[in-house]
Design a protein around this motif. Structure first.
Motif, mmCIF file in Angstrom:
data_model
loop_
_atom_site.group_PDB
_atom_site.id
_atom_site.type_symbol
_atom_site.label_atom_id
_atom_site.label_comp_id
_atom_site.label_asym_id
_atom_site.label_seq_id
_atom_site.Cartn_x
_atom_site.Cartn_y
_atom_site.Cartn_z
ATOM 1 N N ARG A 187 41.550 46.699 39.823
ATOM 2 C CA ARG A 187 42.438 45.678 39.798
ATOM 3 C C ARG A 187 42.470 44.880 40.881
ATOM 4 O O ARG A 187 42.982 43.842 40.742
ATOM 5 C CB ARG A 187 43.829 46.460 39.635
ATOM 6 C CG ARG A 187 44.157 46.887 37.985
ATOM 7 C CD ARG A 187 45.583 47.385 37.918
ATOM 8 N NE ARG A 187 45.973 48.639 38.493
ATOM 9 C CZ ARG A 187 46.052 49.616 38.253
ATOM 10 N NH1 ARG A 187 45.457 49.954 37.253
ATOM 11 N NH2 ARG A 187 46.392 50.492 39.067
ATOM 12 N N GLY A 238 44.891 35.012 38.394
ATOM 13 C CA GLY A 238 45.040 34.254 37.138
ATOM 14 C C GLY A 238 44.284 34.945 35.902
ATOM 15 O O GLY A 238 44.525 34.375 34.840
ATOM 16 N N TYR A 239 43.552 35.980 35.980
ATOM 17 C CA TYR A 239 42.717 36.285 34.925
ATOM 18 C C TYR A 239 43.648 37.489 33.981
ATOM 19 O O TYR A 239 44.205 38.524 34.586
ATOM 20 C CB TYR A 239 41.468 37.182 35.524
ATOM 21 C CG TYR A 239 40.560 37.484 34.141
ATOM 22 C CD1 TYR A 239 39.916 36.757 33.749
ATOM 23 C CD2 TYR A 239 40.641 38.820 33.870
ATOM 24 C CE1 TYR A 239 38.838 37.008 32.550
ATOM 25 C CE2 TYR A 239 39.927 39.261 32.491
ATOM 26 C CZ TYR A 239 38.991 38.271 31.859
ATOM 27 O OH TYR A 239 38.375 38.608 30.959
ATOM 28 N N HIS A 240 43.742 37.053 32.862
ATOM 29 C CA HIS A 240 44.452 38.044 31.840
ATOM 30 C C HIS A 240 43.518 38.298 30.734
ATOM 31 O O HIS A 240 43.122 37.526 29.899
ATOM 32 C CB HIS A 240 45.820 37.368 31.519
ATOM 33 C CG HIS A 240 46.931 37.016 32.611
ATOM 34 N ND1 HIS A 240 47.320 37.833 33.557
ATOM 35 C CD2 HIS A 240 46.875 35.769 33.108
ATOM 36 C CE1 HIS A 240 47.907 37.297 34.361
ATOM 37 N NE2 HIS A 240 47.806 35.962 34.239
ATOM 38 N N GLY A 241 43.322 39.462 30.536
ATOM 39 C CA GLY A 241 42.720 39.534 29.257
ATOM 40 C C GLY A 241 41.540 40.903 29.519
ATOM 41 O O GLY A 241 41.952 41.638 30.378
#
Length: 127
Positions: free
Chosen positions: A114, A120-123
């Protein structure tokens, strides 16, 4: 870029994992850790990493008692420093902890992944 010798040695190491490495691999393989892909016995330059996630440039090393010897400690420090120049973070788990406290080790690995996820990476982790 790994050399031919490292690639050959890595293939041998994949067939002859230590029991703690094999135990950890059952928890990491097939994207079992939140969809994150790990490779085992992965060559990077002159070194072979026990486990490696290319997406977040994270190496996991399972260290047995031999890593307590002064010359081995010095070697591991040089290796970790060189890998850092490649942008790779190395985390170390004691073989006894993998054997006796696998859940704590898995939590540590999850936190380490993590921390290295691109901002900004979401997914879902890429394949």
């Amino acid at each position: 870029m790994p050399d031919g010798i490292s690639c050959t040695r890595a293939k041998v190491f994949r067939r002859v994992m230590t029991p703690p490495e094999a135990r950890l691999w059952t928890r990491l393989r097939g994207k079992r850790l939140n969809g994150v892909k790990f490779r085992r016995q992965h060559p990077v330059g002159p070194y072979i990493l026990d486990f490696y996630c290319a997406w977040v440039k994270l190496a996991i090393e399972v260290d047995g008692a031999s890593h307590d010897a002064p010359e081995r400690i010095a070697h591991d420090r040089r290796r970790t420093a060189w890998l850092a120049t490649q942008g790779i973070r190395v985390i170390r788990l004691r073989a006894s902890d993998v054997r006796d406290e696998i859940e704590g080790g898995m939590d540590f690995i999850q936190r380490s992944v993590r921390e290295r996820v691109p901002p900004g990476y979401h997914g879902v982790a890429p394949s």
